[in-house]
Write a protein that holds these residues in place. Structure first.
Motif, PDB file in Angstrom:
ATOM      1  N   SER A  42       0.815  -1.181   0.074  1.00  0.00           N
ATOM      2  CA  SER A  42       0.042  -0.013  -0.124  1.00  0.00           C
ATOM      3  C   SER A  42       0.785   1.249   0.035  1.00  0.00           C
ATOM      4  O   SER A  42       1.956   1.204   0.321  1.00  0.00           O
ATOM      5  CB  SER A  42      -0.841   0.032   1.375  1.00  0.00           C
ATOM      6  OG  SER A  42      -0.098   0.358   2.344  1.00  0.00           O
ATOM      7  N   PHE A  43       0.241   2.444  -0.241  1.00  0.00           N
ATOM      8  CA  PHE A  43       1.183   3.847  -0.337  1.00  0.00           C
ATOM      9  C   PHE A  43       1.705   3.817   1.331  1.00  0.00           C
ATOM     10  O   PHE A  43       2.932   4.487   1.331  1.00  0.00           O
ATOM     11  CB  PHE A  43       0.281   4.970  -0.536  1.00  0.00           C
ATOM     12  CG  PHE A  43      -0.209   5.135  -1.878  1.00  0.00           C
ATOM     13  CD1 PHE A  43       0.745   5.212  -2.746  1.00  0.00           C
ATOM     14  CD2 PHE A  43      -1.304   4.938  -2.271  1.00  0.00           C
ATOM     15  CE1 PHE A  43       0.417   5.438  -3.990  1.00  0.00           C
ATOM     16  CE2 PHE A  43      -1.847   4.961  -3.683  1.00  0.00           C
ATOM     17  CZ  PHE A  43      -0.950   5.176  -4.791  1.00  0.00           C
ATOM     18  N   GLY A  44       1.110   3.194   2.182  1.00  0.00           N
ATOM     19  CA  GLY A  44       1.670   3.186   3.688  1.00  0.00           C
ATOM     20  C   GLY A  44       2.696   2.259   3.840  1.00  0.00           C
ATOM     21  O   GLY A  44       3.091   2.260   5.123  1.00  0.00           O
ATOM     22  N   GLY A  45       3.059   1.186   3.020  1.00  0.00           N
ATOM     23  CA  GLY A  45       4.206   0.291   3.135  1.00  0.00           C
ATOM     24  C   GLY A  45       3.436  -1.011   3.544  1.00  0.00           C
ATOM     25  O   GLY A  45       4.263  -1.761   3.902  1.00  0.00           O
ATOM     26  N   LYS A  46       2.239  -1.090   3.677  1.00  0.00           N
ATOM     27  CA  LYS A  46       1.736  -2.359   4.209  1.00  0.00           C
ATOM     28  C   LYS A  46       1.580  -3.406   3.141  1.00  0.00           C
ATOM     29  O   LYS A  46       1.102  -2.982   2.103  1.00  0.00           O
ATOM     30  CB  LYS A  46       0.297  -2.134   5.001  1.00  0.00           C
ATOM     31  CG  LYS A  46       0.324  -1.269   6.109  1.00  0.00           C
ATOM     32  CD  LYS A  46      -0.859  -1.078   6.997  1.00  0.00           C
ATOM     33  CE  LYS A  46      -0.348  -0.278   8.151  1.00  0.00           C
ATOM     34  NZ  LYS A  46      -1.481   0.937   8.399  1.00  0.00           N
ATOM     35  N   LEU A  47       1.667  -4.691   3.436  1.00  0.00           N
ATOM     36  CA  LEU A  47       1.570  -5.805   2.647  1.00  0.00           C
ATOM     37  C   LEU A  47       0.140  -6.240   1.987  1.00  0.00           C
ATOM     38  O   LEU A  47      -0.548  -6.322   2.972  1.00  0.00           O
ATOM     39  CB  LEU A  47       2.308  -7.056   3.181  1.00  0.00           C
ATOM     40  CG  LEU A  47       2.818  -7.964   2.219  1.00  0.00           C
ATOM     41  CD1 LEU A  47       3.697  -7.576   1.081  1.00  0.00           C
ATOM     42  CD2 LEU A  47       3.463  -9.182   2.976  1.00  0.00           C
ATOM     43  N   GLN A  48      -0.069  -6.077   0.815  1.00  0.00           N
ATOM     44  CA  GLN A  48      -1.457  -6.679   0.221  1.00  0.00           C
ATOM     45  C   GLN A  48      -1.519  -7.647  -0.587  1.00  0.00           C
ATOM     46  O   GLN A  48      -2.578  -8.262  -0.671  1.00  0.00           O
ATOM     47  CB  GLN A  48      -1.839  -5.109  -0.593  1.00  0.00           C
ATOM     48  CG  GLN A  48      -2.133  -3.805   0.209  1.00  0.00           C
ATOM     49  CD  GLN A  48      -2.591  -2.920  -0.653  1.00  0.00           C
ATOM     50  OE1 GLN A  48      -2.033  -2.672  -1.716  1.00  0.00           O
ATOM     51  NE2 GLN A  48      -3.609  -2.052  -0.130  1.00  0.00           N
TER      52      GLN A  48
END
Length: 57
Positions: A42-48
């Motif tokens: 994600s833009f926040g760096g969370k794994l999707q």
């Protein structure tokens, strides 16, 4: 024939439990420690999403 192992989270982002299941599924499909997964963040760096193509069994 290569196998594509792909995991998408049940929610919006992948949990540690989902990542562990991805790794277990990849190893069960014949992956080795040298196979390189790809992911979507994600833009926040969370794994999707995680994907690995297993060339060997």
């Amino acid at each position: 024939m290569p196998k594509k192992i792909e995991h998408v989270p049940a929610g919006r982002f992948m949990t540690l439990e989902e990542i562990a299941q991805f790794v277990a599924d990849a190893y069960a499909a014949g992956a080795s420690g040298t196979d390189i997964p790809t992911g979507r963040l994600s833009f926040g760096g969370k794994l999707q999403q995680l994907v690995v193509t297993v060339e060997h069994e």
